[in-house]
Design an enzyme around this catalytic site. Structure first.
Site, short mmCIF file in Angstrom:
data_model
loop_
_atom_site.label_atom_id
_atom_site.label_comp_id
_atom_site.label_asym_id
_atom_site.label_seq_id
_atom_site.Cartn_x
_atom_site.Cartn_y
_atom_site.Cartn_z
N GLU A 1 0.87 -1.17 0.00
CA GLU A 1 0.00 0.00 0.00
C GLU A 1 0.91 1.22 0.00
O GLU A 1 1.69 1.42 0.93
CB GLU A 1 -0.88 0.02 1.24
CG GLU A 1 -1.69 1.29 1.40
CD GLU A 1 -2.39 1.38 2.74
OE1 GLU A 1 -2.70 2.50 3.15
OE2 GLU A 1 -2.62 0.34 3.39
N ASN B 1 0.25 11.37 1.28
CA ASN B 1 -0.46 12.40 2.02
C ASN B 1 -0.25 13.73 1.31
O ASN B 1 0.89 14.13 1.06
CB ASN B 1 0.04 12.47 3.47
CG ASN B 1 -0.34 11.24 4.24
OD1 ASN B 1 -1.51 10.92 4.38
ND2 ASN B 1 0.65 10.53 4.73
N GLU C 1 15.42 -5.79 -0.86
CA GLU C 1 16.37 -6.87 -1.11
C GLU C 1 15.84 -7.71 -2.26
O GLU C 1 14.68 -8.13 -2.25
CB GLU C 1 16.54 -7.74 0.13
CG GLU C 1 17.51 -8.89 -0.09
CD GLU C 1 17.66 -9.78 1.14
OE1 GLU C 1 18.64 -10.53 1.17
OE2 GLU C 1 16.80 -9.74 2.04
#
Length: 131
Positions: A56, A60, A122
């Site tokens: 997700e 903002n 990674e």
């Protein structure tokens, strides 16, 4: 039970979407805006949310710069050809700051790349595919 998603706050949603979809090969699964509370959510992943854990990306509106602190580690993603994958990332301007090679003290081939916000990812070579 299962893990649903990991949320990352991003400073530039378009740059993050480009990185995760065009460079990392994820799909934009859904995106929504909340005008009242001034934020946009974008969910990206390799499979549908019903079956896979996804990311997700939270943008903002307004003040959106963040101190990442020192508690965050990394997200791990398996890739089929780590050398070619990293070459493509670098050719597209991504910061592959740990080049592909065996992990210290082992044989697993790994690399590390930073997303546009500096989050570490990674990359781990798929062991079932020999290079």
């Amino acid at each position: 039970m299962r893990m649903l998603h990991t949320m990352l706050r991003v400073e530039n949603l378009e740059a993050s979407l480009h990185f995760y979809t065009s460079l990392m090969g994820m799909r934009l699964l859904r995106q929504s805006e909340n005008k009242e509370y001034e934020y946009t959510l974008a969910f990206v992943g390799y499979g549908d949310e019903a079956d896979s854990t996804v990311l997700e990306l939270t943008y903002n509106w307004g003040d959106n710069s963040y101190d990442k602190g020192n508690a965050y580690g990394h997200i791990a993603i398996e890739v089929d050809d780590i050398y070619q994958f990293c070459e493509n990332l670098e050719a597209n301007g991504a910061d592959v700051y740990r080049k592909p090679g065996p992990v210290k003290g082992g044989s697993t081939v790994i690399a590390f790349v930073r997303d546009p916000d500096g989050y570490a990812i990674e990359l781990i070579q798929n062991k079932s595919i020999s290079l």
